[in-house]
Design an enzyme around this catalytic site. Structure first.
Site, PDB file in Angstrom:
ATOM      1  N   GLU A 148      -2.186  -7.454   6.983  1.00  0.00           N
ATOM      2  CA  GLU A 148      -0.834  -7.446   7.528  1.00  0.00           C
ATOM      3  C   GLU A 148      -0.684  -8.483   8.636  1.00  0.00           C
ATOM      4  O   GLU A 148      -1.664  -8.911   9.248  1.00  0.00           O
ATOM      5  CB  GLU A 148      -0.504  -6.045   8.060  1.00  0.00           C
ATOM      6  CG  GLU A 148       0.896  -5.873   8.629  1.00  0.00           C
ATOM      7  CD  GLU A 148       2.016  -6.128   7.628  1.00  0.00           C
ATOM      8  OE1 GLU A 148       2.162  -7.303   7.222  1.00  0.00           O
ATOM      9  OE2 GLU A 148       2.740  -5.180   7.278  1.00  0.00           O
ATOM     10  N   HIS A 172       0.819  -1.214   0.000  1.00  0.00           N
ATOM     11  CA  HIS A 172       0.000   0.000   0.000  1.00  0.00           C
ATOM     12  C   HIS A 172       0.854   1.267   0.000  1.00  0.00           C
ATOM     13  O   HIS A 172       2.053   1.232   0.288  1.00  0.00           O
ATOM     14  CB  HIS A 172      -0.904   0.011   1.231  1.00  0.00           C
ATOM     15  CG  HIS A 172      -0.129  -0.053   2.511  1.00  0.00           C
ATOM     16  ND1 HIS A 172       0.472   1.041   3.085  1.00  0.00           N
ATOM     17  CD2 HIS A 172       0.174  -1.102   3.316  1.00  0.00           C
ATOM     18  CE1 HIS A 172       1.097   0.684   4.181  1.00  0.00           C
ATOM     19  NE2 HIS A 172       0.943  -0.620   4.350  1.00  0.00           N
TER      20      HIS A 172
END
Length: 229
Positions: A82, A8
């Site tokens: 994550e 990201h």
């Protein structure tokens, strides 16, 4: 198929060095938005057939410009999240960061029984990420290209465990800056191999913030050395 695992764009937590892994997560900085917009040009020659993102806000915001340019929806894939920091969440002190990276290093070395402080072990992480990648591959079986927006520690750790073409020790030395990527070819049955590792932003080095204390994108070589001792 060809699979892009793209980290990201930059968030305030990346600048501050905070272990921000829980939902919904931070939004993007101004630089992060520029990094996301640059992917439209960076991937213009790729025949992208699908765009995916984790449930965290930052991956979906990063995926949006590319998906919009292609007329595609962003499919949220829960397993792309994550590696959860658990008891270390939102900490930025050296002790917490070292504990987080040390756990990742253990998993990369093959000790999946190691647990994140207050969290899950490596087996749970690999099972989750395998399922996400497998679901994407099921939709792109005919040599297509898909792009999945995920997170630095997760991309680096899963790639080291599952993909051919990299020495695990080398992976711990590599970084993935915001909108950097690992490009894989293969499938879950025959296996995956790394065809490209882009540690810098795909949109160009001018989009890198080398002053940021980016703990989930930085390499974990010091933690690996400690884990081997």
């Amino acid at each position: 198929m060809r699979l892009y695992l793209i980290r990201h764009g930059q968030t305030p937590a990346n600048v501050a060095g905070e272990l921000d892994t829980a939902p919904p997560g931070a939004a993007l900085t101004d630089l992060g938005r520029d990094q996301a917009a640059s992917l439209v040009r960076a991937l213009a020659d790729e025949p992208v057939a699908g765009v995916y993102a984790s449930p965290l806000r930052r991956t979906q915001l990063t995926a949006a410009p590319l998906a919009d340019s292609l007329g595609l929806d962003v499919h949220v894939q829960p397993g792309l999240v994550e590696v959860r920091a658990a008891d270390l969440e939102m900490r930025s002190d050296e002790e917490a960061v070292a504990a987080y990276l040390r756990c990742l290093a253990r998993w990369i070395l093959g000790d999946l029984d190691g647990e994140m402080p207050g969290g899950h072990d490596g087996h749970a992480f690999v099972e989750r990420y395998d399922a996400a990648v497998g679901a994407i591959a099921d939709r792109h079986r005919d040599g297509e290209t898909a792009v999945a927006f995920s997170h630095g520690a997760a991309i680096r750790t899963w790639t080291a465990i599952r993909a051919a073409g990299l020495d695990p020790a080398t992976v711990t030395e590599r970084r993935i800056m915001n909108t950097g990527a690992v490009v894989l070819e293969g499938d879950p049955m025959s296996g995956w191999r790394v065809v490209r590792w882009s540690g810098d932003p795909l949109g160009g080095e001018q989009l890198a913030d080398r002053a940021a204390h980016d703990v989930t994108g930085d390499g974990a070589e010091e933690a690996l050395a400690e884990a081997e001792r």
